[in-house]
Design an enzyme around this catalytic site. Structure first.
Site, PDB file in Angstrom:
ATOM      1  N   ASP A  67     -21.352 -26.544 -10.443  1.00  0.00           N
ATOM      2  CA  ASP A  67     -20.082 -26.831  -9.790  1.00  0.00           C
ATOM      3  C   ASP A  67     -19.351 -27.954 -10.526  1.00  0.00           C
ATOM      4  OD1 ASP A  67     -21.927 -28.772  -9.061  1.00  0.00           O
ATOM      5  OD2 ASP A  67     -21.940 -28.240  -6.951  1.00  0.00           O
ATOM      6  N   ASP A 136     -24.907 -31.297   5.153  1.00  0.00           N
ATOM      7  CA  ASP A 136     -24.347 -30.227   5.996  1.00  0.00           C
ATOM      8  C   ASP A 136     -24.862 -28.844   5.596  1.00  0.00           C
ATOM      9  OD1 ASP A 136     -23.056 -29.781   3.586  1.00  0.00           O
ATOM     10  OD2 ASP A 136     -21.025 -30.116   4.361  1.00  0.00           O
ATOM     11  N   HIS A 138     -24.889 -27.520   2.496  1.00  0.00           N
ATOM     12  CA  HIS A 138     -24.248 -26.830   1.364  1.00  0.00           C
ATOM     13  C   HIS A 138     -25.185 -26.722   0.167  1.00  0.00           C
ATOM     14  CE1 HIS A 138     -22.522 -30.972   0.060  1.00  0.00           C
ATOM     15  NE2 HIS A 138     -23.377 -30.632  -0.889  1.00  0.00           N
ATOM     16  N   GLU A 143     -19.465 -25.062   1.085  1.00  0.00           N
ATOM     17  CA  GLU A 143     -19.521 -25.791   2.346  1.00  0.00           C
ATOM     18  C   GLU A 143     -19.756 -24.820   3.504  1.00  0.00           C
ATOM     19  OE1 GLU A 143     -19.955 -28.816   2.273  1.00  0.00           O
ATOM     20  OE2 GLU A 143     -18.389 -30.022   1.344  1.00  0.00           O
TER      21      GLU A 143
END
Ligand code: F6R
Length: 260
Positions: A67, A136, A138, A143
Site C-alpha cells: 500500500d 480496526d 484492516h 478499512e
C-alpha cells in the site's frame, strides 16, 4: 488458517524470516510482498541478519509493496516507497530494480491502481505476502467494510488509522487521508499470506479475524478464505483467542518438515 503463538515479536520475526528463507531456497526469484508499520520490523531485522551472516542469498528476490499514501511528494521519507527502500530493500543489498509499488503521486490515481494490479500479475503474482493488522482489523489499507473482492484502489483512512499512524509524522494533520492499497481480492491471490500481530492493542482484531465470521467489517477475516494463511501472534495479541490452547497444542505437535 494456521495460528502460531510465539513468546514475543522477535520470535515471530525469526519464524517468518525462516519461512522466507525456505521459500528463497525453493524459488530464488520469489516475489515477496512487504507491509510497512511497526509489526513486520522484526521480520526484516531477522532477514537482514541472515544476509549479513551469509546464511541467505536474496540477490534474486523481488520485493513489492502492499500500500501507499496518496499525495505525499515523491521521495517523502514517510511514503511507503521510501520506507520499504530504507528498511527492507537497501539493507538486504537490493536496489530499486528489484522493487515495485503503486505510484501514490500519480496524476491519474485510478490508472496507477489498475497498472499496479497488472504489474503484479505480469510479475507472476506474489509468492508470500507479509501483513500487519490495524486495530480496526484492516489489512493493507482495506478499512472496515471494504469489499472482500476488491482490487487495488484508492481508500480513505479511518480517523483511528490516521491517529495510529500519526507517530510517523510531525502531527496528525500531516497524515494523508487517502491511500492506494492492494484490494482484499488482490491480496488473496498471493500464494501464502503471513500476518504478524504483536501487542495487546491487536488482541481484539486478532480474535475477530481468527474466530469471528468472515465479514467486511473485519477485513482481515478474509484470510479465512485463503488456502494457505498463517497468523503469527505473540502472547499479548493472542490474549483474546478462545482456542489459544488448541492452537498451541497443534503447533507443538506439527511435523517440522511442514514449516508454516
Ligand atoms: C501498512 C499496512 C497496515 C499495517 C497496520 C498495522 O503497509 O499494511 O495494514 O500493517 O496498520 O500497523 P502497525 O504494524 O504499525 O501496527
Amino acid at each position: 488458517m494456521e495460528i502460531v503463538i510465539v513468546p514475543d515479536a522477535a520470535a515471530g520475526g525469526e519464524l517468518i524470516a525462516a519461512a522466507i528463507a525456505d521459500l528463497l531456497v525453493r524459488k530464488p526469484d520469489a516475489l515477496l510482498g512487504v507491509a510497512t508499520g511497526s509489526s513486520p520490523l522484526p521480520i526484516y531485522q531477522a532477514l537482514i541478519a541472515k544476509v549479513a551472516n551469509q546464511a541467505l542469498d536474496v540477490s534474486r528476490a523481488r520485493i513489492c509493496q502492499l500500500d501507499e499514501y496518496v499525495g505525499l511528494p515523491q521521495g517523502h521519507p514517510e511514503s511507503y516507497r521510501a520506507v520499504v527502500l530504507r528498511e527492507v530493500v537497501r539493507p538486504l543489498g537490493l536496489t530499486e530494480t528489484s522493487f515495485m509499488g503503486p505510484d501514490g503521486s500519480a496524476e491519474d490515481i485510478a490508472a496507477a491502481c489498475a497498472d499496479y494490479d497488472r504489474a503484479l500479475a505480469a510479475a507472476g503474482g506474489v509468492d508470500l505476502q507479509l501483513l500487519g493488522i490495524g486495530t480496526d482489523g484492516h489489512i493493507g489499507f482495506n478499512e472496515p467494510c471494504s469489499s472482500l473482492a476488491s482490487r487495488t484502489r484508492i481508500k480513505t483512512l479511518t480517523q483511528q488509522t490516521r491517529v495510529d499512524n500519526a507517530r510517523f509524522f510531525d502531527s496528525l494533520d500531516e497524515v494523508p487521508h487517502h491511500v492506494i492499497t492492494q484490494g482484499i481480492g488482490t491480496i488473496l491471490e498471493a500464494r501464502h499470506l503471513v500476518l504478524l500481530a504483536t501487542g495487546e492493542a491487536k488482541a481484539e482484531a486478532v480474535a475477530q479475524t481468527v474466530e469471528g465470521p468472515v465479514a467486511g467489517i473485519v477485513p482481515a477475516s478474509a484470510l479465512q478464505l485463503h488456502p494457505h494463511a498463517t497468523v503469527v501472534v505473540d502472547e499479548a495479541a493472542a490474549s483474546k483467542l478462545k482456542l489459544a490452547d488448541y492452537f498451541r497444542a497443534t503447533y507443538a505437535a506439527k511435523p517440522h518438515w511442514q514449516g508454516i
